[in-house]
Design a protein around this motif. Structure first.
Motif, PDB file in Angstrom:
ATOM      1  N   MET A  37      22.609  -2.572   6.407  1.00  0.00           N
ATOM      2  CA  MET A  37      22.191  -2.306   8.010  1.00  0.00           C
ATOM      3  C   MET A  37      21.720  -3.843   7.957  1.00  0.00           C
ATOM      4  N   ASP A  38      21.899  -4.911   9.140  1.00  0.00           N
ATOM      5  CA  ASP A  38      21.728  -6.326   8.979  1.00  0.00           C
ATOM      6  C   ASP A  38      20.238  -6.167   9.239  1.00  0.00           C
ATOM      7  N   GLU A  39      19.968  -5.279   9.598  1.00  0.00           N
ATOM      8  CA  GLU A  39      18.328  -5.512  10.415  1.00  0.00           C
ATOM      9  C   GLU A  39      17.154  -5.916   9.205  1.00  0.00           C
ATOM     10  N   PHE A  40      16.368  -6.192   9.171  1.00  0.00           N
ATOM     11  CA  PHE A  40      15.143  -6.993   8.490  1.00  0.00           C
ATOM     12  C   PHE A  40      13.992  -5.972   8.936  1.00  0.00           C
ATOM     13  N   VAL A  41      13.273  -5.685   8.260  1.00  0.00           N
ATOM     14  CA  VAL A  41      12.625  -4.620   7.764  1.00  0.00           C
ATOM     15  C   VAL A  41      11.376  -4.875   7.513  1.00  0.00           C
ATOM     16  N   SER A  42      10.258  -5.041   7.604  1.00  0.00           N
ATOM     17  CA  SER A  42       9.446  -5.383   7.491  1.00  0.00           C
ATOM     18  C   SER A  42       8.327  -3.965   6.408  1.00  0.00           C
ATOM     19  N   VAL A  43       8.011  -3.603   6.104  1.00  0.00           N
ATOM     20  CA  VAL A  43       7.718  -2.584   5.577  1.00  0.00           C
ATOM     21  C   VAL A  43       5.598  -3.090   4.999  1.00  0.00           C
ATOM     22  N   ILE A  44       5.289  -1.984   5.745  1.00  0.00           N
ATOM     23  CA  ILE A  44       3.116  -2.410   5.498  1.00  0.00           C
ATOM     24  C   ILE A  44       2.779  -0.735   5.167  1.00  0.00           C
ATOM     25  N   ILE A  45       1.440  -1.222   4.152  1.00  0.00           N
ATOM     26  CA  ILE A  45       1.583  -0.019   3.145  1.00  0.00           C
ATOM     27  C   ILE A  45      -0.010  -0.627   2.761  1.00  0.00           C
ATOM     28  N   PRO A  46      -0.602   0.023   3.893  1.00  0.00           N
ATOM     29  CA  PRO A  46      -2.086  -0.157   3.630  1.00  0.00           C
ATOM     30  C   PRO A  46      -2.728   0.749   1.857  1.00  0.00           C
ATOM     31  N   ALA A  47      -3.773  -0.121   1.408  1.00  0.00           N
ATOM     32  CA  ALA A  47      -3.465   0.537  -0.308  1.00  0.00           C
ATOM     33  C   ALA A  47      -4.809   0.312  -0.310  1.00  0.00           C
ATOM     34  N   LYS A  48      -5.746   1.567  -0.963  1.00  0.00           N
ATOM     35  CA  LYS A  48      -7.474   1.489  -0.854  1.00  0.00           C
ATOM     36  C   LYS A  48      -7.499   2.444  -2.191  1.00  0.00           C
ATOM     37  N   ASP A  49      -8.137   2.053  -3.562  1.00  0.00           N
ATOM     38  CA  ASP A  49      -7.910   2.941  -3.786  1.00  0.00           C
ATOM     39  C   ASP A  49      -6.717   3.524  -4.780  1.00  0.00           C
ATOM     40  N   GLU A  50      -6.037   3.056  -4.912  1.00  0.00           N
ATOM     41  CA  GLU A  50      -4.430   3.674  -4.880  1.00  0.00           C
ATOM     42  C   GLU A  50      -3.117   3.100  -6.330  1.00  0.00           C
ATOM     43  N   GLN A  51      -4.635   2.358  -7.516  1.00  0.00           N
ATOM     44  CA  GLN A  51      -3.583   1.840  -8.351  1.00  0.00           C
ATOM     45  C   GLN A  51      -2.878   3.567  -9.659  1.00  0.00           C
ATOM     46  N   GLU A  52      -2.946   5.019  -8.530  1.00  0.00           N
ATOM     47  CA  GLU A  52      -2.318   5.396  -9.661  1.00  0.00           C
ATOM     48  C   GLU A  52      -0.609   5.514  -9.250  1.00  0.00           C
ATOM     49  N   SER A  53      -0.245   5.030  -7.790  1.00  0.00           N
ATOM     50  CA  SER A  53       0.603   5.133  -6.998  1.00  0.00           C
ATOM     51  C   SER A  53       1.316   3.945  -6.838  1.00  0.00           C
ATOM     52  N   ILE A  54      -0.118   2.923  -6.051  1.00  0.00           N
ATOM     53  CA  ILE A  54       0.750   1.866  -5.863  1.00  0.00           C
ATOM     54  C   ILE A  54       2.377   1.314  -6.367  1.00  0.00           C
ATOM     55  N   ARG A  55       2.373   1.141  -7.385  1.00  0.00           N
ATOM     56  CA  ARG A  55       3.573   0.631  -8.041  1.00  0.00           C
ATOM     57  C   ARG A  55       4.796   0.874  -7.751  1.00  0.00           C
ATOM     58  N   GLN A  56       4.775   2.904  -7.803  1.00  0.00           N
ATOM     59  CA  GLN A  56       5.944   3.327  -7.907  1.00  0.00           C
ATOM     60  C   GLN A  56       6.360   3.563  -6.693  1.00  0.00           C
ATOM     61  N   THR A  57       5.109   3.463  -5.727  1.00  0.00           N
ATOM     62  CA  THR A  57       6.069   3.532  -3.995  1.00  0.00           C
ATOM     63  C   THR A  57       6.420   1.422  -3.640  1.00  0.00           C
ATOM     64  N   LEU A  69      14.910  -6.798   3.403  1.00  0.00           N
ATOM     65  CA  LEU A  69      13.353  -5.807   3.195  1.00  0.00           C
ATOM     66  C   LEU A  69      12.888  -6.544   2.797  1.00  0.00           C
ATOM     67  N   GLU A  70      10.985  -6.500   3.044  1.00  0.00           N
ATOM     68  CA  GLU A  70       9.915  -7.372   2.668  1.00  0.00           C
ATOM     69  C   GLU A  70       9.116  -6.461   2.625  1.00  0.00           C
ATOM     70  N   VAL A  71       8.485  -6.225   1.448  1.00  0.00           N
ATOM     71  CA  VAL A  71       7.334  -5.248   1.619  1.00  0.00           C
ATOM     72  C   VAL A  71       5.370  -6.309   1.251  1.00  0.00           C
ATOM     73  N   ILE A  72       5.047  -5.868   2.858  1.00  0.00           N
ATOM     74  CA  ILE A  72       3.299  -6.547   3.026  1.00  0.00           C
ATOM     75  C   ILE A  72       2.922  -5.715   1.580  1.00  0.00           C
ATOM     76  N   LYS A  97       4.920  -9.294  -0.560  1.00  0.00           N
ATOM     77  CA  LYS A  97       3.418 -10.368   0.255  1.00  0.00           C
ATOM     78  C   LYS A  97       2.657  -9.206  -0.484  1.00  0.00           C
ATOM     79  N   MET A  98       1.471 -10.356  -0.407  1.00  0.00           N
ATOM     80  CA  MET A  98       0.132  -9.109  -0.480  1.00  0.00           C
ATOM     81  C   MET A  98      -1.145  -9.598  -0.074  1.00  0.00           C
ATOM     82  N   MET A  99      -1.673  -9.072   0.279  1.00  0.00           N
ATOM     83  CA  MET A  99      -2.805  -9.546   1.614  1.00  0.00           C
ATOM     84  C   MET A  99      -4.270  -9.065   0.897  1.00  0.00           C
TER      85      MET A  99
END
Length: 384
Positions: A37-57, A69-72, A97-99
């Motif tokens: 695929m040529d499309e550029f995808v921005s993957v947006i993940i909101p997280a509050k107190d998700e230390q157990e799973s955020i790295r794996q995701t 893709l980029e991960v925001i 990217k981190m916000m």
């Protein structure tokens, strides 16, 4: 009682016809042959107190093949190590990217605000909204984009494998999906009209143009059921949408335990009933009568009542089995515990409604939202 049970038989027979037609309209994306695929995808993940799973995701996203893709990663006021984990990954991987969000503006639910902030930093022609505890198979996103391109869609939402680590949780999940099917009819997402619609929070892939045109999360900023509200808004605005299953491509642990499921239900129960007390009471009575009366009257001394009760029970088991087989990976023996799960569901719904009413709103992830403002934003969204 015979006539009530006869009406239930007619009702469940109608639902059976709807299920048999509707569930066939929900395809699986698991067997899609992914293109490069040529499309550029921005993957947006909101997280509050998700230390157990955020790295794996995030790592499962970085391991995606055949897609750019980029991960925001949006750290929404976390009090654990979520932000630190995001920062570490952003320093190692250039497409992460981190916000940081430190304050929640008035008039916003936390997740909706975090997603909106994430979009403001997105460079992609396509956006993927997902959760911080989703595990992606290596070609999941490429398969979704391939399917989306073939069907000329503006929005694709996918139902993942909802993992439950106990018999009780799997039963609750399957019962919830059963009820959701006949109340919300999710296959309407795949019909060529502007009615119905669907959105699954685990996976919402849409074009940037579609997102901006419908007003983004600003338009649904106080909706606890943001995923469903976004999907229905997209459909209502005339965009092309599909719902697919992705039981082998996406997976998530629904809740770690029953207590967590009860807390999660508090957030969405009243929203799903349009914040209407009469509708909520009707739903409680309806579930109790339609799902439990047939089992109770199997032991009636009146033969005709026993027969019609038995027919209702057979219909219920069959419908429950159809839903469970199509939307989960669970063994079908779960269906025989349907009355237990129905009772538990009634308790959960009643508890959620009473707590919402007593508190005057909902409490979720450290924030409180009043019933008045939730109702107001719901009405505004429905009128728009």
């Amino acid at each position: 009682m015979f006539w009530l049970l006869l009406l239930l038989t007619i009702f469940w027979t109608g639902i059976l016809v709807d299920f048999l037609i509707g569930l066939k309209k929900i395809p699986s994306m698991d067997n899609v042959e992914a293109d490069e695929m040529d499309e550029f995808v921005s993957v947006i993940i909101p997280a509050k107190d998700e230390q157990e799973s955020i790295r794996q995701t995030i790592m499962s996203l970085l391991n995606q093949r055949k897609v750019n893709l980029e991960v925001i990663a949006v750290n929404d006021r976390s009090e654990d190590q979520t932000g630190a984990i995001m920062k570490d990954l952003a320093e190692v991987y250039p497409n992460v990217k981190m916000m940081n969000i430190e304050h929640l503006p008035s008039g916003w639910l936390g997740k909706n605000h975090a997603l909106s902030c994430g979009v403001s930093a997105a460079a992609g022609t396509h956006l993927l909204f997902t959760d911080a505890d989703i595990k992606f198979e290596s070609q999941a996103l490429a398969k979704a984009l391939t399917y989306m391109k073939e069907k000329e869609l503006d929005h694709l939402t996918a139902a993942p494998d909802l993992r439950g680590n106990s018999f009780l949780l799997r039963g609750l999940i399957s019962f919830f999906l059963f009820g959701f099917n006949y109340l919300k009819r999710p296959w309407t997402a795949n019909l060529k009209n502007n009615k119905g619609g669907m959105g699954v929070g685990a996976f919402q892939l849409l074009t940037q143009d579609c997102y901006q045109s419908i007003g983004g999360h600003e338009a649904i900023k106080m909706r606890p059921d943001d995923d469903l509200a976004l999907g229905m808004r997209i459909k209502r605005k005339g965009y092309r949408q599909n719902l697919v299953t992705a039981l082998n491509s996406l997976s998530v642990e629904w809740y770690p335990n029953t207590k967590a499921a009860l807390r999660g239900f508090e957030k969405n129960a009243f929203a799903g009933l349009n914040y209407s007390i009469p509708l909520a009471l009707t739903a409680l009575a309806g579930v109790f009568v339609s799902h439990l009366f047939p089992f109770l009257f199997l032991f009636s001394p009146v033969g005709a009542v026993q027969i019609i009760s038995g027919l209702n029970v057979v219909l219920l088991f069959y419908l429950y089995a159809l839903s469970t087989k199509r939307l989960t990976t669970y063994p079908l023996r779960l269906v025989f515990a349907l009355p237990i799960f129905a009772l538990l569901f009634v308790y959960m719904l009643a508890r959620a409604l009473v707590l919402t009413w007593i508190r005057g709103g909902i409490e979720w992830r450290g924030s409180r939202y009043t019933l008045k403002e939730l109702k107001q934003h719901f009405r505004n969204n429905e009128e728009d």
